[in-house]
Design an enzyme around this catalytic site. Structure first.
Site, PDB file in Angstrom:
ATOM      1  NE  ARG A   1      -3.972  -1.921   2.193  1.00  0.00           N
ATOM      2  CZ  ARG A   1      -4.630  -2.434   3.219  1.00  0.00           C
ATOM      3  NH1 ARG A   1      -4.368  -2.006   4.445  1.00  0.00           N
ATOM      4  NH2 ARG A   1      -5.542  -3.356   3.036  1.00  0.00           N
TER       5      ARG A   1
ATOM      6  CD  GLU B   1       1.563  -3.226   8.910  1.00  0.00           C
ATOM      7  OE1 GLU B   1       0.414  -3.277   8.463  1.00  0.00           O
ATOM      8  OE2 GLU B   1       1.861  -2.624   9.968  1.00  0.00           O
TER       9      GLU B   1
HETATM   10  P1  GTP Z   1      -5.135  -1.835  10.753  1.00  0.00           P
HETATM   11  O1  GTP Z   1      -6.372  -2.637  10.951  1.00  0.00           O
HETATM   12  O2  GTP Z   1      -5.088  -0.572  11.598  1.00  0.00           O
HETATM   13  O3  GTP Z   1      -3.885  -2.635  10.917  1.00  0.00           O
HETATM   14  O4  GTP Z   1      -5.224  -1.287   9.268  1.00  0.00           O
HETATM   15  P2  GTP Z   1      -5.064  -2.077   7.883  1.00  0.00           P
HETATM   16  O5  GTP Z   1      -4.909  -3.526   8.104  1.00  0.00           O
HETATM   17  O6  GTP Z   1      -6.145  -1.621   6.949  1.00  0.00           O
HETATM   18  O7  GTP Z   1      -3.635  -1.567   7.363  1.00  0.00           O
HETATM   19  P3  GTP Z   1      -3.046  -0.172   6.872  1.00  0.00           P
HETATM   20  O8  GTP Z   1      -1.919  -0.594   5.988  1.00  0.00           O
HETATM   21  O9  GTP Z   1      -4.027   0.787   6.278  1.00  0.00           O
HETATM   22  O10 GTP Z   1      -2.482   0.557   8.203  1.00  0.00           O
HETATM   23  C1  GTP Z   1      -1.977  -0.147   9.271  1.00  0.00           C
HETATM   24  C2  GTP Z   1      -1.065   0.663  10.179  1.00  0.00           C
HETATM   25  O11 GTP Z   1      -0.561   1.849   9.555  1.00  0.00           O
HETATM   26  C3  GTP Z   1      -1.709   1.162  11.455  1.00  0.00           C
HETATM   27  O12 GTP Z   1      -1.708   0.180  12.462  1.00  0.00           O
HETATM   28  C4  GTP Z   1      -0.805   2.366  11.810  1.00  0.00           C
HETATM   29  O13 GTP Z   1       0.420   1.929  12.384  1.00  0.00           O
HETATM   30  C5  GTP Z   1      -0.489   2.935  10.451  1.00  0.00           C
HETATM   31  N1  GTP Z   1      -1.507   3.913  10.041  1.00  0.00           N
HETATM   32  C6  GTP Z   1      -2.432   3.755   9.073  1.00  0.00           C
HETATM   33  N2  GTP Z   1      -3.199   4.852   8.946  1.00  0.00           N
HETATM   34  C7  GTP Z   1      -2.755   5.740   9.856  1.00  0.00           C
HETATM   35  C8  GTP Z   1      -3.145   7.068  10.215  1.00  0.00           C
HETATM   36  O14 GTP Z   1      -4.078   7.646   9.666  1.00  0.00           O
HETATM   37  N3  GTP Z   1      -2.443   7.671  11.213  1.00  0.00           N
HETATM   38  C9  GTP Z   1      -1.413   7.070  11.842  1.00  0.00           C
HETATM   39  N4  GTP Z   1      -0.778   7.747  12.807  1.00  0.00           N
HETATM   40  N5  GTP Z   1      -1.007   5.820  11.544  1.00  0.00           N
HETATM   41  C10 GTP Z   1      -1.673   5.148  10.565  1.00  0.00           C
HETATM   42 MG    MG Z   2      -1.990  -2.551  12.204  1.00  0.00          MG
END
Ligand code: GTP
Ligand code: MG
Length: 222
Positions: A130, A164
């Site tokens: 992503r 990750e």
């Molecule tokens: P999660 O269920 O939170 O793990 O999300 P996901 O499986 O859809 O994964 P994604 O790749 O979108 O983001 C996962 C991780 O990226 C989060 O646990 C944060 O560490 C970081 N992250 C994503 N979006 C944000 C955001 O808007 N703000 C901040 N501070 N961190 C973010």
């Molecule tokens: Mg996460």
């Protein structure tokens, strides 16, 4: 081969099912050990790349690396939030961020260099990518997220384990840490004007990253 120690009196009935709680805890600990091993392996790979760049080009692309294993509470919370079954099989199948490493780079160009070099390695396979730098989230969040799978060799088998990897610049990390801190402390839904202000901060931070990238390119790639 060594045998697992068995405890007595650890049978429980949970939701009408007979469960051996000692076995469940042991299985979970073994799972955590597996993810911990994969996390350390990927961290070492990234460190080696950074050290090689330091020796070869006198420039280490990595500012620092952070690692974390998802806590049991956070795993359960995520399974519930996403509507997945609460079991070890479900954890392995559905949760891709039990092992997480965050690579903080100096410059934007370094992010893609590290990602490309990591993904070129024989024992690293890309599962999900992503690019929140090319496509920032609506709130302004920027980072490159990869989920990679790497083999871990155990005494009796080889397991492919997901890790990750979040790769971002110091400036992106600064914004993400502060935003996380601000949002975390506020239990109320965010008013629109606060969202706008946070987005303005993200854009300002991005402007710094772009300027720094230009200066870096002028200095090193002329
Ligand atoms: P999660 O269920 O939170 O793990 O999300 P996901 O499986 O859809 O994964 P994604 O790749 O979108 O983001 C996962 C991780 O990226 C989060 O646990 C944060 O560490 C970081 N992250 C994503 N979006 C944000 C955001 O808007 N703000 C901040 N501070 N961190 C973010
Ligand atoms: Mg996460």
């Amino acid at each position: 081969m060594l045998k697992r120690k068995r405890q007595s009196n650890t049978q429980l009935v949970v939701a009408g099912r007979q469960v051996d709680i000692a076995d469940q805890i042991q299985d979970f600990l073994e799972l955590r050990q597996l993810y911990n091993a994969a996390m350390r392996k990927v961290k070492t790979k990234v460190e080696i790349l950074g050290e090689e760049f330091q020796v070869r080009y006198n420039h280490n692309p990595i500012h620092h690396i952070e690692c974390r294993l998802k806590t049991p509470q956070s795993i359960i919370e995520k399974l519930n939030r996403k509507g997945y079954e609460l079991s070890l099989e479900s954890i392995r199948k559905n949760i891709m961020d039990i092992a997480g490493i965050r690579v903080i780079c100096n410059y934007i160009d370094d992010i893609y260099t590290i990602a490309d070099l990591l993904l070129k390695q024989d024992d690293v396979a890309l599962v999900r990518k992503r690019d929140y730098i090319a496509n920032p989230k609506e709130n302004g969040y920027r980072s490159l997220h990869l989920v990679v799978v790497t083999p871990v060799f155990l005494s009796d088998r080889k397991e492919h384990v997901p890790v990750e990897v979040q790769i971002r610049t110091i400036a992106m990390d600064c914004w993400a840490s502060l935003e996380h801190n601000l949002i975390y402390k506020s239990s109320r839904p965010l008013p629109d004007n606060i969202k706008e202000q946070l987005k303005e901060c993200a854009d300002a931070v991005n402007a710094i990253d772009m300027k720094i990238r230009d200066i870096y390119r002028q200095l090193w790639q002329l």
